[in-house]
Design an enzyme around this catalytic site. Structure first.
Site, PDB file in Angstrom:
ATOM      1  N   GLU A  37       0.823  -1.213   0.000  1.00  0.00           N
ATOM      2  CA  GLU A  37       0.000   0.000   0.000  1.00  0.00           C
ATOM      3  C   GLU A  37       0.857   1.263   0.000  1.00  0.00           C
ATOM      4  OE1 GLU A  37      -3.386   0.596  -0.237  1.00  0.00           O
ATOM      5  OE2 GLU A  37      -3.382  -1.505  -0.853  1.00  0.00           O
ATOM      6  N   CYS A 192     -12.574   2.190 -14.585  1.00  0.00           N
ATOM      7  CA  CYS A 192     -12.904   3.610 -14.404  1.00  0.00           C
ATOM      8  C   CYS A 192     -11.612   4.426 -14.351  1.00  0.00           C
ATOM      9  CB  CYS A 192     -13.722   3.787 -13.123  1.00  0.00           C
ATOM     10  SG  CYS A 192     -14.508   5.413 -12.980  1.00  0.00           S
ATOM     11  N   CYS A 199     -16.582   2.330 -19.854  1.00  0.00           N
ATOM     12  CA  CYS A 199     -17.906   2.353 -19.214  1.00  0.00           C
ATOM     13  C   CYS A 199     -18.772   1.155 -19.616  1.00  0.00           C
ATOM     14  CB  CYS A 199     -18.628   3.659 -19.543  1.00  0.00           C
ATOM     15  SG  CYS A 199     -17.823   5.135 -18.851  1.00  0.00           S
ATOM     16  N   CYS A 208     -24.660   4.769 -12.862  1.00  0.00           N
ATOM     17  CA  CYS A 208     -23.632   5.810 -12.777  1.00  0.00           C
ATOM     18  C   CYS A 208     -24.107   7.089 -13.458  1.00  0.00           C
ATOM     19  CB  CYS A 208     -22.342   5.308 -13.422  1.00  0.00           C
ATOM     20  SG  CYS A 208     -21.028   6.545 -13.497  1.00  0.00           S
TER      21      CYS A 208
END
Length: 350
Positions: A37, A192, A199, A208
């Site tokens: 991370e 995205c 999409c 959305c």
């Protein structure tokens, strides 16, 4: 879109298409997830993988990392950028070793207290490695939520960030949080995306708002533009046979803890430095200048190369070393320094 519908569709997509075999997903531990991370902040997965694997090979446990010299940590980090991450990583490992006996903490408060770990990173570590129920809000998640719910404004603004945190809390399911959080990061990275989002392949396309209005480019709002100031730095490339003089930067600040060429504001200051050490500047040669851009300014680097016949007068700084081009020591290097060293390795500088 209702929160329950949102999470169900995201989880279904993840089960079919999500990433499940990344190096830090195999035999997951809080230490592995934390390391990944931190590396993934500001950096793409493909770039991180080889760095992660090298770190795990050298530092298989958080105690190994804590006991390592900072120079070695910075050396392994060289090329990944944003070096404050590496310094914080080392500090955090030492904190885990000192305060937690070498066992990575498992409560939100303790994880969030580690240097370089904020709310989202702490949530990611605990949810991905232990399945604990914490929402996340990294760059990918911000983009998915901002587009799906048409949240206007730059996420760097507190009110916008608070809206996105509220949405993240609402859509994060009570069950399956580990899969869901990974799915949200994957969705932002794979579908995205910042530009040219796919999409038609998105599980959220029917709910959305940005997809319905073809307004994805508006979300999330862009950071207000600012003109970056420009600075100039003269780098002295003092070379004796196969060795080049480098000096370690102060622990904090620009390139903190990394090794760099002696740097000067102008050529006059550089020549004065040489004169004070009785180093002849007759063969001082200017190499091709180039620009290195930081987040807050441009640095125009002017390399000045000078071959010398002896070490005399060059080593009065306690933090300096002669860097062997053929057998490089394990020290952290600023990216422009690595670039110039590579240029010197290939032969006569130009």
């Amino acid at each position: 879109m209702q929160a329950s519908q949102f999470s169900a569709q995201v989880l279904d997509w993840y089960d079919k298409y999500g990433r499940k075999t990344l190096p830090w997903q195999i035999d997951k531990t809080p230490y592995k997830v934390w390391l990944s991370e931190v590396m993934l902040q500001q950096t793409q997965v493909a770039t991180v993988i080889p760095y992660f694997e090298r770190f795990m090979a050298r530092f298989p446990t958080v105690t190994d990392l804590a006991n390592a010299p900072l120079d070695e940590v910075l050396h392994l980090w060289t090329g990944l950028g944003y070096y404050a991450r590496a310094r914080n990583l080392h500090k955090a490992a030492q904190q885990v070793a000192t305060l937690h006996g070498g066992k990575f903490p498992e409560t939100f408060e303790e994880v969030a207290a580690l240097p370089g770990v904020g709310r989202s990173t702490a949530g990611a570590i605990l949810s991905l490695s232990l399945g604990k129920h914490f929402p996340i809000l990294d760059g990918n998640v911000k983009r998915v939520l901002a587009r799906c719910y048409a949240v206007s404004g730059w996420p760097g603004k507190k009110e916008v960030e608070n809206k996105l945190w509220s949405l993240s809390e609402q859509v994060t399911p009570a069950v399956g949080v580990e899969r869901f959080n990974q799915a949200m990061m994957d969705l932002g990275a794979m579908i995205c995306t910042r530009s040219k989002p796919k999409c038609s392949l998105c599980p959220l396309q029917n709910g959305c708002i940005a997809a319905a209005n073809n307004s994805w480019a508006l979300y999330p709002g862009k950071k207000p533009k600012q003109t970056l100031p420009e600075r100039t730095g003269y780098f002295l490339l003092l070379q004796h046979e196969d060795e080049v003089l480098l000096a370690q930067r102060p622990p904090s600040g620009l390139w903190g803890g990394l090794y760099c060429f002696p740097q000067f504001a102008d050529e006059e200051s550089l020549r004065q430095w040489l004169a004070q050490r009785q180093i002849a500047a007759d063969n001082l040669t200017q190499l091709t200048a180039f620009r290195h851009t930081f987040s807050h300014f441009h640095l125009d680097i002017v390399p000045m190369w000078l071959p010398v016949s002896s070490f005399t007068g060059c080593m009065d700084e306690g933090n300096a070393l002669w860097y062997n081009l053929a057998q490089p020591p394990s020290v952290g290097l600023a990216a422009p320094v690595e670039r110039l060293l590579q240029q010197l390795r290939t032969g006569a500088p130009v």
